[in-house]
Motif scaffolding. Structure first.
Motif, PDB file in Angstrom:
ATOM      1  N   THR A 281      23.696 -52.201  50.460  1.00 46.62           N
ATOM      2  CA  THR A 281      23.706 -50.855  49.898  1.00 46.62           C
ATOM      3  C   THR A 281      22.633 -50.696  48.835  1.00 46.62           C
ATOM      4  OG1 THR A 281      26.087 -50.660  50.311  1.00 46.62           O
ATOM      5  CG2 THR A 281      25.130 -49.141  48.716  1.00 46.62           C
ATOM      6  N   ARG A 282      22.471 -51.707  48.011  1.00 54.44           N
ATOM      7  CA  ARG A 282      21.409 -51.660  47.002  1.00 54.44           C
ATOM      8  C   ARG A 282      20.037 -51.579  47.658  1.00 54.44           C
ATOM      9  NH1 ARG A 282      23.825 -56.354  43.004  1.00 54.44           N
ATOM     10  NH2 ARG A 282      25.116 -54.967  41.697  1.00 54.44           N
ATOM     11  N   GLN A 283      19.877 -52.332  48.751  1.00 57.78           N
ATOM     12  CA  GLN A 283      18.597 -52.286  49.447  1.00 57.78           C
ATOM     13  C   GLN A 283      18.364 -50.902  50.047  1.00 57.78           C
ATOM     14  OE1 GLN A 283      18.164 -55.219  52.520  1.00 57.78           O
ATOM     15  NE2 GLN A 283      16.075 -54.582  53.035  1.00 57.78           N
ATOM     16  N   TYR A 284      19.424 -50.334  50.635  1.00 51.28           N
ATOM     17  CA  TYR A 284      19.302 -48.966  51.149  1.00 51.28           C
ATOM     18  C   TYR A 284      18.869 -48.013  50.040  1.00 51.28           C
ATOM     19  CZ  TYR A 284      21.837 -50.148  55.493  1.00 51.28           C
ATOM     20  OH  TYR A 284      22.213 -50.665  56.694  1.00 51.28           O
ATOM     21  N   LEU A 285      19.575 -48.071  48.908  1.00 52.49           N
ATOM     22  CA  LEU A 285      19.295 -47.163  47.803  1.00 52.49           C
ATOM     23  C   LEU A 285      17.889 -47.360  47.273  1.00 52.49           C
ATOM     24  CD1 LEU A 285      20.228 -45.025  45.777  1.00 52.49           C
ATOM     25  CD2 LEU A 285      21.147 -46.881  44.368  1.00 52.49           C
ATOM     26  N   ASP A 286      17.508 -48.618  47.036  1.00 54.56           N
ATOM     27  CA  ASP A 286      16.170 -48.896  46.499  1.00 54.56           C
ATOM     28  C   ASP A 286      15.087 -48.423  47.455  1.00 54.56           C
ATOM     29  OD1 ASP A 286      17.217 -49.990  44.226  1.00 54.56           O
ATOM     30  OD2 ASP A 286      17.061 -52.079  44.885  1.00 54.56           O
ATOM     31  N   THR A 287      15.274 -48.700  48.745  1.00 52.03           N
ATOM     32  CA  THR A 287      14.275 -48.297  49.736  1.00 52.03           C
ATOM     33  C   THR A 287      14.174 -46.776  49.812  1.00 52.03           C
ATOM     34  OG1 THR A 287      14.711 -50.290  51.035  1.00 52.03           O
ATOM     35  CG2 THR A 287      13.569 -48.483  52.149  1.00 52.03           C
ATOM     36  N   ALA A 288      15.334 -46.126  49.776  1.00 52.73           N
ATOM     37  CA  ALA A 288      15.347 -44.656  49.890  1.00 52.73           C
ATOM     38  C   ALA A 288      14.655 -44.011  48.698  1.00 52.73           C
ATOM     39  CB  ALA A 288      16.782 -44.158  50.012  1.00 52.73           C
ATOM     40  N   ILE A 289      15.045 -44.404  47.476  1.00 59.75           N
ATOM     41  CA  ILE A 289      14.479 -43.704  46.318  1.00 59.75           C
ATOM     42  C   ILE A 289      13.029 -44.110  46.068  1.00 59.75           C
ATOM     43  CG2 ILE A 289      16.751 -43.411  45.276  1.00 59.75           C
ATOM     44  CD1 ILE A 289      16.096 -45.619  43.314  1.00 59.75           C
ATOM     45  N   ASP A 290      12.660 -45.360  46.427  1.00 58.54           N
ATOM     46  CA  ASP A 290      11.280 -45.779  46.212  1.00 58.54           C
ATOM     47  C   ASP A 290      10.322 -45.169  47.232  1.00 58.54           C
ATOM     48  OD1 ASP A 290      11.750 -47.276  43.958  1.00 58.54           O
ATOM     49  OD2 ASP A 290      12.072 -49.155  45.043  1.00 58.54           O
ATOM     50  N   SER A 291      10.857 -44.694  48.357  1.00 55.86           N
ATOM     51  CA  SER A 291      10.005 -44.031  49.352  1.00 55.86           C
ATOM     52  C   SER A 291       9.818 -42.551  49.051  1.00 55.86           C
ATOM     53  CB  SER A 291      10.609 -44.203  50.750  1.00 55.86           C
ATOM     54  OG  SER A 291      11.851 -43.532  50.849  1.00 55.86           O
ATOM     55  N   MET A 292      10.526 -42.033  48.044  1.00 51.03           N
ATOM     56  CA  MET A 292      10.441 -40.610  47.708  1.00 51.03           C
ATOM     57  C   MET A 292       9.301 -40.356  46.717  1.00 51.03           C
ATOM     58  SD  MET A 292      14.516 -39.844  47.226  1.00 51.03           S
ATOM     59  CE  MET A 292      14.238 -38.162  46.645  1.00 51.03           C
ATOM     60  N   PRO A 293       8.511 -39.300  46.937  1.00 45.80           N
ATOM     61  CA  PRO A 293       7.460 -38.958  45.973  1.00 45.80           C
ATOM     62  C   PRO A 293       8.012 -38.313  44.702  1.00 45.80           C
ATOM     63  CG  PRO A 293       7.503 -37.348  47.735  1.00 45.80           C
ATOM     64  CD  PRO A 293       8.489 -38.414  48.116  1.00 45.80           C
ATOM     65  N   GLU A 294       9.268 -37.835  44.781  1.00 43.20           N
ATOM     66  CA  GLU A 294       9.892 -37.232  43.604  1.00 43.20           C
ATOM     67  C   GLU A 294      10.366 -38.327  42.646  1.00 43.20           C
ATOM     68  OE1 GLU A 294      10.668 -36.333  46.683  1.00 43.20           O
ATOM     69  OE2 GLU A 294       9.854 -34.285  46.752  1.00 43.20           O
TER      70      GLU A 294
END
Length: 521
Positions: free
Chosen positions: A120-133
Motif C-alpha cells: 500500500t505504501r508503494q502504491y501511495l508513493d508511486t501514485a503521488i510521486d507520478s503526479m505533477p501536482e
C-alpha cells in the motif's frame, strides 16, 4: 501483485512445535515451508527467513533470519527489555501443537499485514510521486507527515528535510510572516478540518522561485474514532496560467473593438475595456453571466429576441439613446485536441464607416451640383424595373445654354441648372429625375401616365421655369425644350433616342416647346 516465500526453521524444539505450525494454512499470496534442525543451528540460520530458537543467546550471533524465542515461562520472565527487543516474537512454553499453531498463525497474520502495508505504501508513493501536482499530508498541528516529489522540487528540499516539519521551515517563511498568516495556509487548513469536507482554495505561496498561485483541494483525514486528525492537500500550480490570463487581458484590451469571451455553455468569461465603452456595462457585472442575458440587457428585448432567432453579422442597436451599427465576427476557441471550448465575439462599431459608405455610394450615383441622380444610377434603377411594363421618358434640354455660360458666366449657368432640377422634382415627384449630362435632363415615369397629360405637365413646367428665371435676381432668363417617348424598359437606349428626336423636333419649331414621339405637330 506480490508473492512472498517464507522459510521458517524450528531449531532444538520438540517435534510437536513443527507439527502444529505445519497445520496452519498459509495466507493469500504466501508460500510457507517449515524445516527442523538441532540447536545450535550454525549456518542453517542464514538459510531461513524466520527461525524459532530455544536460547536467548541466539541473538548474540550474526544471522540473516529474524528470530522467535521459544522458552519456558520462567526463562522468559527473566529477560530484560533489551533482550526481548532483539527478537521478532517471544513464545512462552510449554508448546503443544495447538498452541504452537496459534502463535504461528498470529505471526503469519502480522507478516501478511506488513506485506500488505508495504504494498500500500508503494502504491501511495508511486501514485503521488507520478503526479505533477503538489501532494502533502499534515497532522492537526500542521506538521507534514508525507509529501511527493513535486512538493520537494517546488520547495527545494528532500522528503527527509520536509517530513515532520512545519510550513515556515519548509517554505522559508520568517516567524513574523508565519505568525501573521502571510503566505501561509493556516486559515484554509483550519477551515477544512472544521468543515470535515473537501474544499477548494486559491492560495498564494512564497517560494524560492517567487510568489506562486495554486488551486488547492484540501480534504480532512479522519482517525478510527471519526475525529479529524489532519489534512491532505493537492495543489495545482496555476501561476503560468494566471500569467497567460494576464497576457490575454493585455492583448484584448489593446484591441480597438469590443471582445467578449464565452465558454461552450454561453457563460461570459472575459470582456475588454472597449466592450464596457461600447455597451455601457461594467466588467464585473458581466463576467459569469449568460450571453443571452447580457444581450437582452444591452440590446433590449426586441432586438435580443430577433438575434436569438437569427444572429446576423451586422445589426443596429440603440445604445444609451444613440443608434449604433455593429459588425459581429465570431471565432471558435479550441484546445490542443481540437475540441471547441468556447468562442470569441468581436463587435466592431461601423456606424461612421457605413455613413461614409452611404455617402460614397450616394456620390457615385448623384450629380454633385443639382443633387439629382446621374446617368449611371438611371440605368441601374431601370434594370430592376419589370420588363413587361411600359414607361414614359421625358428628355429636357435648356435652350441656348452655351450662350448663358458665355455671356453671364458659369455661375449663372449653374443657377439655371439647379432651378431646372428643383422644378422637375416638384413637377414629377413620383418620377426618376436624372441629370443626363451638361444641360440635359431625363425623367422616367411609370406606365400609368398618359403621354399627352405628361406633355401638358412638361409644357406648364417649361413656362414656369421661364417665369421664375425672369423673376430670380441671381440668374438670367432662359427657356427649355422637351421630348417624350413611351415604350418597354428593355429598350431604354431606343426610348432615349426617340425622346431626343422629339426634343430636337421641338427645338426646330422654336423654344419653350414639348413634343411627343410619333405624333404630328
Amino acid at each position: 501483485m506480490y508473492r512472498r516465500t517464507l522459510k521458517v526453521g524450528v531449531f532444538g524444539l520438540d517435534a510437536a512445535v513443527a507439527e502444529g505450525m505445519r497445520s496452519v494454512e498459509a495466507p493469500a499470496r504466501f508460500e510457507v515451508s517449515v524445516v527442523e534442525g538441532p540447536w545450535p543451528a550454525g549456518a542453517d540460520l542464514d538459510e531461513c527467513d524466520i527461525a524459532l530458537v530455544p536460547s536467548p543467546d541466539a541473538a548474540q550471533t550474526p544471522h540473516r533470519a529474524r528470530l522467535v524465542l521459544c522458552a519456558s515461562a520462567e526463562a522468559v520472565a527473566e529477560l530484560d527489555a533489551a533482550a526481548v527487543s532483539a527478537f521478532l516474537d517471544v513464545w512462552a512454553g510449554p508448546f503443544p501443537p495447538a498452541l504452537a499453531a496459534f502463535h504461528f498463525r498470529k505471526l503469519l497474520e502480522r507478516e501478511k499485514e506488513d506485506a500488505d502495508l508495504a504494498l500500500t505504501r508503494q502504491y501511495l508513493d508511486t501514485a503521488i510521486d507520478s503526479m505533477p501536482e503538489l501532494v502533502w499530508f499534515k497532522d492537526a498541528r500542521g506538521a507534514h507527515l508525507k509529501v511527493n516529489d513535486a512538493f520537494c522540487e517546488t520547495v527545494g528540499k528532500t522528503k527527509e528535510q520536509v517530513e515532520g516539519r512545519g510550513h515556515y521551515y519548509i517554505w522559508d517563511i520568517t516567524p513574523d510572516e508565519y505568525a501573521q498568516g502571510e503566505y501561509v495556509c493556516l486559515e484554509s487548513e483550519e477551515e477544512t478540518m472544521r468543515s470535515s469536507t473537501t474544499l477548494l482554495f486559491d492560495e498564494q505561496v512564497k517560494t524560492k522561485r517567487g510568489m506562486r498561485q495554486f488551486k488547492t483541494y484540501k480534504s480532512p483525514l479522519f482517525d478510527a474514532d471519526g475525529t479529524v486528525m489532519g489534512t491532505v492537500g493537492v495543489a495545482h500550480d496555476v501561476t503560468d496560467l494566471g500569467n497567460v490570463a494576464t497576457e490575454l487581458d493585455i492583448l484584448i484590451n489593446a484591441m480597438p473593438f469590443a471582445i467578449v469571451v464565452e465558454d461552450t455553455d454561453g457563460v461570459i468569461l472575459n470582456v475588454n475595456h472597449i466592450t464596457e465603452q461600447y455597451f455601457r456595462v461594467k466588467r464585473d457585472n458581466v463576467i459569469g453571466g449568460k450571453i443571452k442575458h447580457w444581450r437582452r440587457v444591452v440590446f433590449g428585448d426586441e432586438l435580443a429576441d430577433a438575434r436569438e432567432e437569427k444572429e446576423t453579422c451586422e445589426f443596429t442597436a440603440n445604445i444609451a439613446g444613440t443608434d449604433t451599427t455593429f459588425e459581429l465576427n465570431k471565432a471558435p476557441i479550441v484546445d490542443v485536441f481540437g475540441n471547441v471550448t468556447g468562442q470569441l465575439r468581436i463587435y466592431r462599431d461601423v456606424t461612421i464607416e457605413r455613413v461614409l459608405e452611404r455617402r460614397a455610394a450616394e456620390a457615385a450615383r448623384t450629380d454633385y451640383l443639382t443633387g439629382l441622380y446621374n446617368r449611371r444610377y438611371f440605368y441601374e434603377r431601370l434594370e430592376e424595373s419589370p420588363r413587361d411594363e411600359p414607361i414614359t421618358i421625358v428628355t429636357l434640354d435648356l435652350d441656348d445654354f452655351k450662350d448663358i455660360n458665355d455671356r453671364y458666366g458659369h455661375a449663372a449657368g449653374d443657377v439655371a441648372l439647379v432651378q431646372t432640377a428643383r422644378i422637375l422634382r416638384e413637377t414629377f415627384p413620383d418620377g426618376l429625375v436624372v441629370r443626363w449630362g451638361g444641360d440635359e435632363f431625363v425623367v422616367a415615369l411609370p406606365n400609368d401616365r398618359d403621354p399627352r397629360e405628361v406633355c401638358v405637365a412638361v409644357q406648364d413646367m417649361i413656362e414656369q421655369l421661364h417665369r421664375k428665371s425672369l423673376a430670380a435676381s441671381e440668374s438670367y432668363p432662359f427657356t427649355a425644350s422637351a421630348g417624350i417617348a413611351t415604350g418597354l424598359p428593355c429598350s431604354i437606349d431606343e426610348l432615349i433616342k426617340r425622346s431626343d428626336e422629339a426634343l430636337y423636333r421641338a427645338k426646330r419649331q422654336g423654344s419653350s416647346l414639348c413634343r411627343i414621339d410619333g405624333e404630328e405637330d
